[in-house]
Design a protein around this motif. Structure first.
Motif, mmCIF file in Angstrom:
data_model
loop_
_atom_site.group_PDB
_atom_site.id
_atom_site.type_symbol
_atom_site.label_atom_id
_atom_site.label_comp_id
_atom_site.label_asym_id
_atom_site.label_seq_id
_atom_site.Cartn_x
_atom_site.Cartn_y
_atom_site.Cartn_z
ATOM 1 N N GLU A 37 6.013 18.016 -32.299
ATOM 2 C CA GLU A 37 7.448 17.767 -32.173
ATOM 3 C C GLU A 37 8.150 18.541 -33.281
ATOM 4 N N ASP A 66 14.989 18.625 -25.966
ATOM 5 C CA ASP A 66 16.048 17.637 -25.765
ATOM 6 C C ASP A 66 17.186 17.923 -26.731
ATOM 7 N N THR A 67 18.007 16.945 -27.035
ATOM 8 C CA THR A 67 19.214 17.198 -27.820
ATOM 9 C C THR A 67 18.947 17.492 -29.297
ATOM 10 N N GLU A 68 17.748 17.163 -29.793
ATOM 11 C CA GLU A 68 17.472 17.370 -31.216
ATOM 12 C C GLU A 68 16.118 17.993 -31.503
ATOM 13 N N THR A 69 15.191 17.929 -30.541
ATOM 14 C CA THR A 69 13.828 18.377 -30.816
ATOM 15 C C THR A 69 13.247 19.181 -29.657
ATOM 16 N N ILE A 72 19.050 24.831 -29.471
ATOM 17 C CA ILE A 72 18.805 24.082 -28.247
ATOM 18 C C ILE A 72 19.085 24.932 -27.019
ATOM 19 N N LYS A 100 9.032 20.953 -23.751
ATOM 20 C CA LYS A 100 10.231 20.135 -23.569
ATOM 21 C C LYS A 100 11.256 20.462 -24.634
ATOM 22 N N SER A 135 16.335 26.203 -24.274
ATOM 23 C CA SER A 135 16.310 25.362 -23.072
ATOM 24 C C SER A 135 15.932 26.130 -21.812
#
Length: 208
Positions: free
Chosen positions: A27, A13-16, A35, A11, A39
């Motif tokens: 994490e 997301d916006t920070e991790t 990112i 996964k 992604s």
């Protein structure tokens, strides 16, 4: 300290990012520029260079271990220098790195405070602080930089001339090239005071 992690990217997301290594999922905090790069790799195996720190204060008695990931060890080294600037903490540094590190290093080496203020969380005063503390220390990270081993070894008077030119607003890489050329044409110039005017004559297109 965990310096590298390899596993399946579960996964982003916006920070991790969440990276599975065996039966454990880690994490990993990421700078903004990572990112987009990661992604499109969800479900694939990835390798990240990492560093760890503890979030919180010793007095509060609630220290939380965190892991930060980078695409390579050079980016990790840059982050270490970048967050050494007074007032630039870990989280602020991660938010600020919204574009590739080479472009940020270029801006710092060229004293481009306007570009630095466009980074998230970096105001005018912080941009000035970054340039003041790091300018001249990030050549190996700049996008236009040659590999360190390919760079000429300047003699003391040449280095002094370089710092004078940079302080007067010249771009470091261009100043280095002009210094080399001036010294080739005038091997008798052996002081910074003699060299700097020759560089400016070359830059103005005046044959010297």
């Amino acid at each position: 300290m965990i310096a590298r992690i390899e596993g399946k990217l579960l996964k982003v997301d916006t920070e991790t990012a969440l990276v599975q290594v065996g039966s454990i999922a880690y994490e990993v905090m990421l700078p903004g520029y990572c990112i987009g790069a990661l992604s499109e790799q969800i479900g694939a195996d990835v390798a990240l260079c990492t560093m760890e720190y503890y979030e919180g204060t010793l007095g509060g008695g609630n220290l939380i271990p965190r892991m930060i990931g980078f695409l390579n060890s050079g980016e990790r080294d840059f982050f270490t220098k970048f967050t050494s600037v007074k007032g630039m903490g870990i989280k602020k540094g991660l938010r600020a790195l919204s574009i590739p590190i080479g472009a940020i290093a270029d801006a710092i080496e060229n004293g481009d405070e306007k570009m630095l203020t466009a980074l998230p969380g970096v105001g005018k005063r912080m941009a000035q602080q970054i340039v003041a503390e790091l300018r001249g220390k990030l050549l190996t990270f700049a996008t236009g930089a040659e590999p360190t081993e390919a760079r000429p070894t300047f003699r003391p008077f040449q280095s002094e001339a370089l710092e004078i030119l940079v302080a007067w607003g010249e771009k470091r890489n261009e100043a280095m090239e002009l210094i080399e050329l001036a010294c080739q044409r005038h091997p008798d110039a052996t002081t910074a005071e003699a060299l700097v005017p020759l560089v400016y004559r070359l830059k103005q297109g005046i044959e010297v």
